[in-house]
Scaffold this motif. Structure first.
Motif, PDB file in Angstrom:
ATOM      1  N   ALA A  73     -57.266  30.963 -28.796  1.00  0.00           N
ATOM      2  CA  ALA A  73     -57.645  30.726 -30.923  1.00  0.00           C
ATOM      3  C   ALA A  73     -56.204  30.365 -30.825  1.00  0.00           C
ATOM      4  O   ALA A  73     -55.829  29.449 -31.874  1.00  0.00           O
ATOM      5  CB  ALA A  73     -58.208  30.862 -31.620  1.00  0.00           C
ATOM      6  N   LEU A  77     -54.738  26.246 -31.142  1.00  0.00           N
ATOM      7  CA  LEU A  77     -55.221  25.582 -32.800  1.00  0.00           C
ATOM      8  C   LEU A  77     -54.254  25.659 -33.325  1.00  0.00           C
ATOM      9  O   LEU A  77     -53.441  24.844 -34.241  1.00  0.00           O
ATOM     10  CB  LEU A  77     -56.283  26.665 -33.190  1.00  0.00           C
ATOM     11  CG  LEU A  77     -57.448  27.029 -33.316  1.00  0.00           C
ATOM     12  CD1 LEU A  77     -58.386  27.667 -33.920  1.00  0.00           C
ATOM     13  CD2 LEU A  77     -58.168  25.282 -33.542  1.00  0.00           C
ATOM     14  N   LEU A 160     -60.549  25.643 -36.741  1.00  0.00           N
ATOM     15  CA  LEU A 160     -61.033  24.625 -35.935  1.00  0.00           C
ATOM     16  C   LEU A 160     -61.452  22.891 -36.427  1.00  0.00           C
ATOM     17  O   LEU A 160     -61.765  22.493 -35.737  1.00  0.00           O
ATOM     18  CB  LEU A 160     -62.435  25.375 -35.278  1.00  0.00           C
ATOM     19  CG  LEU A 160     -62.693  26.762 -34.493  1.00  0.00           C
ATOM     20  CD1 LEU A 160     -64.202  27.473 -34.326  1.00  0.00           C
ATOM     21  CD2 LEU A 160     -62.134  26.109 -33.145  1.00  0.00           C
ATOM     22  N   CYS A 165     -57.544  16.535 -32.687  1.00  0.00           N
ATOM     23  CA  CYS A 165     -58.163  16.542 -31.634  1.00  0.00           C
ATOM     24  C   CYS A 165     -58.239  14.520 -31.111  1.00  0.00           C
ATOM     25  O   CYS A 165     -59.040  14.865 -29.831  1.00  0.00           O
ATOM     26  CB  CYS A 165     -59.816  17.131 -31.653  1.00  0.00           C
ATOM     27  SG  CYS A 165     -60.111  18.649 -32.194  1.00  0.00           S
ATOM     28  N   GLN A 170     -64.139  17.415 -33.310  1.00  0.00           N
ATOM     29  CA  GLN A 170     -63.561  19.309 -33.522  1.00  0.00           C
ATOM     30  C   GLN A 170     -63.982  19.883 -32.562  1.00  0.00           C
ATOM     31  O   GLN A 170     -63.787  20.719 -31.031  1.00  0.00           O
ATOM     32  CB  GLN A 170     -63.065  19.999 -34.561  1.00  0.00           C
ATOM     33  CG  GLN A 170     -61.947  19.023 -35.610  1.00  0.00           C
ATOM     34  CD  GLN A 170     -62.215  17.949 -36.047  1.00  0.00           C
ATOM     35  OE1 GLN A 170     -63.546  17.734 -36.252  1.00  0.00           O
ATOM     36  NE2 GLN A 170     -61.209  17.865 -37.341  1.00  0.00           N
ATOM     37  N   CYS A 175     -61.946  19.212 -27.067  1.00  0.00           N
ATOM     38  CA  CYS A 175     -61.232  19.647 -27.723  1.00  0.00           C
ATOM     39  C   CYS A 175     -60.929  20.891 -27.822  1.00  0.00           C
ATOM     40  O   CYS A 175     -59.872  21.749 -27.355  1.00  0.00           O
ATOM     41  CB  CYS A 175     -61.939  18.572 -29.089  1.00  0.00           C
ATOM     42  SG  CYS A 175     -60.144  19.185 -30.555  1.00  0.00           S
ATOM     43  N   THR A 176     -61.847  22.155 -28.108  1.00  0.00           N
ATOM     44  CA  THR A 176     -61.794  23.658 -28.925  1.00  0.00           C
ATOM     45  C   THR A 176     -63.121  24.617 -27.447  1.00  0.00           C
ATOM     46  O   THR A 176     -62.630  25.402 -28.133  1.00  0.00           O
ATOM     47  CB  THR A 176     -62.272  23.767 -30.160  1.00  0.00           C
ATOM     48  OG1 THR A 176     -63.724  23.297 -30.453  1.00  0.00           O
ATOM     49  CG2 THR A 176     -60.937  23.110 -31.107  1.00  0.00           C
TER      50      THR A 176
END
Length: 325
Positions: A73, A77, A160, A165, A170, A175-176
């Motif tokens: 993360a 991020l 987040l 993105c 998001q 993307c995440t």
């Protein structure tokens, strides 16, 4: 107040003379007995359901996945949600290695710190674990991985939604979602992806067997968690490109299930945006197969070939040495 009144007052305050004191004492006794009953009931329940071992596995897996996915993360991020550089692939490898090391220290004395359903299966196949404990251990490991995702989502919630993105939402696979579970690279075929997870877990189990083999060059007790952490780091350094080296069904499925219900949607299981749409089962089945094959290979080519000690030979042949004294 006269001397007699004061004396009578003091006598009344004594525990045996004041009915209020007796009531307080009885209440405390009842509360103490109730606490002892609940404590006994809890410990009995824990013993019946292998709770001590399951809790150890849950918290160890929680530590592994929290530190590992926390590093993921921070890298993902931090690349767009912040102007600072918060790490690279090496950070992720070290995160998983250190998380595994700490988890092994936490649960090593209780269960051996499997933290991975593939390791649990391998230990059962080797006869080191009762088969009745396999499913409870698996459930505990999945719960630990799931809870780690809850914490990571809470800690990085604002980041987040601040990440760029490049046109995707998001909370999407593109993307995440890769923070929590593994996804294949666009070029990866299903067969190669399966082989990637199979071989990574195969190496993991061979390394664990070598570190813990009492008949081999076994590591000292306090060094085993450190070496397991280095082993996880080494596999990540070598085989993290194709699909993130999950090599752990709990580490992948628990967080993947969390993302499915936390906003990413069921695309995390049937990924229409991915080259391999039905990828989710690969990080579950391939590690279990890899662990099973590693167990067989280690037993056939290493464990079964260990020279037997004189004592073990005598026991097998039914020979009992005559005492000399």
């Amino acid at each position: 107040m006269s001397e007699e009144e004061r004396k009578g007052r003091l006598d009344f305050d004594q525990p045996g003379n004041n009915p209020q004191h007796g009531g307080i004492s009885n209440t405390l006794n009842i509360a103490n007995r109730a606490f002892e009953f609940v404590q006994h009931l809890w410990t009995s329940l824990i013993r019946i359901i292998h709770g001590r071992e399951c809790l150890a596995e849950m918290f160890a897996t929680f530590m592994l996945v929290t530190v590992g996915n926390g590093a993921v993360a921070q890298v993902i991020l931090g690349a767009t949600a912040s102007s600072f550089d918060f790490g690279s692939q090496l950070s992720i490898n070290l995160g998983y290695g250190l998380g595994g090391m700490i988890g092994a220290f936490m649960a090593g004395g209780v269960t051996g710190a499997h933290m991975n359903p593939a390791v649990t299966l391998a230990m059962a196949l080797r006869g080191k674990l009762n088969w009745l404990k396999v499913i409870p251990y698996w459930v505990a490991q999945f719960i630990g991985a799931f809870l780690s995702s809850v914490m990571i989502f809470g800690v990085y919630h604002d980041a987040l939604y601040a990440v760029n993105c490049h046109g995707s939402a998001q909370l999407s696979v593109n993307c995440t979602a890769g923070i929590f579970a593994s996804y294949p690279q666009p070029y990866l075929s299903l067969g190669t992806g399966f082989m990637d997870q199979f071989f990574g877990t195969f190496l993991l189990l061979l390394g664990i067997f070598g570190i813990t083999d009492t008949n081999n060059n076994e590591a000292k007790q306090g060094m085993k968690p450190v070496l397991v952490g280095l082993l996880i780091t080494a596999i990540g350094l070598s085989f993290g490109l194709n699909c993130g080296y999950a090599i752990n069904p709990a580490r992948d499925f628990g967080p993947r299930f969390f993302t499915a219900i936390a906003g990413w949607g069921w695309d995390v299981f049937v990924c229409y945006e991915c080259h391999i749409k039905q990828w989710w089962w690969v990080p579950i089945i391939a590690p279990l197969v890899g662990a099973s094959v590693a167990t067989l290979v280690y037993w056939v080519f290493i464990e079964a070939l260990h020279p037997k000690s004189t004592t073990k030979k005598n026991e097998e042949e039914g020979y009992t040495p005559v005492p000399t004294e």
